[in-house]
Design a protein around this motif. Structure first.
Motif, PDB file in Angstrom:
ATOM      1  N   TYR A 272       1.055  -1.134   0.075  1.00 60.59           N
ATOM      2  CA  TYR A 272       0.166  -0.423  -0.187  1.00 60.59           C
ATOM      3  C   TYR A 272       0.540   0.950   0.037  1.00 60.59           C
ATOM      4  O   TYR A 272       0.203   2.626  -0.465  1.00 60.59           O
TER       5      TYR A 272
ATOM      6  N   ASP B 104     -10.159  -3.406  -3.316  1.00 60.94           N
ATOM      7  CA  ASP B 104      -9.147  -2.263  -3.018  1.00 60.94           C
ATOM      8  C   ASP B 104      -8.312  -1.069  -3.785  1.00 60.94           C
ATOM      9  O   ASP B 104      -8.804   0.246  -3.574  1.00 60.94           O
TER      10      ASP B 104
ATOM     11  N   GLU C 271      -4.189  -1.646   5.161  1.00 64.67           N
ATOM     12  CA  GLU C 271      -4.282  -2.976   5.332  1.00 64.67           C
ATOM     13  C   GLU C 271      -3.577  -4.074   6.433  1.00 64.67           C
ATOM     14  O   GLU C 271      -2.055  -4.479   6.111  1.00 64.67           O
TER      15      GLU C 271
ATOM     16  N   GLY D 113      -4.285   4.083   2.171  1.00 65.92           N
ATOM     17  CA  GLY D 113      -4.772   2.894   2.166  1.00 65.92           C
ATOM     18  C   GLY D 113      -3.946   2.248   3.002  1.00 65.92           C
ATOM     19  O   GLY D 113      -2.906   2.701   2.856  1.00 65.92           O
TER      20      GLY D 113
END
Length: 189
Positions: free
Chosen positions: A22, A133, A30, A28
C-alpha cells in the motif's frame, strides 16, 4: 495444548502486521489479518459460483495462505527483488509440534502450486481482494491504483474470478450504499 496456544498467539500477530504494497498506492492500509478476512469472503463467494469446488477446503486454504507472514512479515514485489524470505523454513517452524501442522503445510504447498481448482480459486480470491481495494481507491479519486489493476487482473485463472474482476471494474465502490440511500427515500412495504 501449550504449543497450540502459542500457535494461536502467533497467528494473532497477523492483526498487527501491515501489508507493505500500500505504500506505493499512497492511501490505504491493511493488516494481513484484514486481508485474510477479505480473501475468505471472496473465496466463499467464488465457491458459490463454482459448485464443483470444495468450499471447506478452499476456505481453510485461504485462512492459512499468509500465516508464514507472522514470522517473515509481508514483502511486496519491490522488496522481494532484494530480500529472499524463506517461507518454507518459517512455515516449518510455525507448525512444528502442532498436531495439525502437516495439514497447514499441505494446504500452503497446494496454494503455492496453484494446480487444483481450490488453489486457483484461493489465488484468485487473493488477487480480487487487492483489486477491490484498488477500485475503491480509484473511485475516491486516487490515480495510482489504475496503474496496477490491469496487472492484478492478468493473474486471475478461473472463469468466476475473471467475471468478478470485470464486474468490479464496472461497479463503483459505494454503489451499494447509494442504492440503500436512494431506496430509503421510498416507503418500505
Amino acid at each position: 495444548m501449550d504449543r497450540i496456544v502459542e500457535f494461536l498467539f502467533e497467528t494473532m500477530l497477523l492483526k498487527r502486521i501491515h501489508r507493505t504494497g500500500y505504500q506505493f498506492l499512497g492511501p490505504g492500509k491493511e493488516s494481513v489479518a484484514e486481508h485474510t478476512y477479505g480473501v475468505m469472503c471472496i473465496a466463499w463467494t467464488l465457491a458459490r459460483l463454482t459448485p464443483e469446488a470444495d468450499t471447506g477446503h478452499l476456505l481453510t486454504m485461504c485462512l492459512v495462505h499468509d500465516m508464514p507472514e507472522a514470522r517473515m512479515g509481508d514483502l511486496n514485489y519491490v522488496q522481494k527483488r532484494y530480500v529472499n524470505a524463506n517461507e518454507k523454513r518459517a512455515l516449518n517452524h510455525l507448525t512444528r509440534g502442532l498436531p495439525f501442522g502437516t495439514d497447514i503445510r499441505e494446504l500452503l504447498d497446494e496454494f503455492n502450486a496453484g494446480e487444483t481448482l481450490e488453489a486457483q480459486l484461493a489465488r484468485d480470491a487473493d488477487q480480487l481482494a487487492f483489486l477491490i481495494d484498488l477500485k475503491s481507491l480509484s473511485d475516491m479519486g486516487y490515480a495510482a491504483p489504475e496503474k496496477w489493476a490491469g496487472h492484478v487482473k492478468e493473474r486471475l485463472r478461473t472463469p468466476a474470478g475473471i467475471e468478478m474482476a470485470d464486474c468490479i471494474g464496472r461497479t463503483e465502490w459505494d454503489s451499494w450504499w447509494l442504492k440503500l440511500f436512494v431506496d430509503s427515500g421510498t416507503k418500505e412495504k
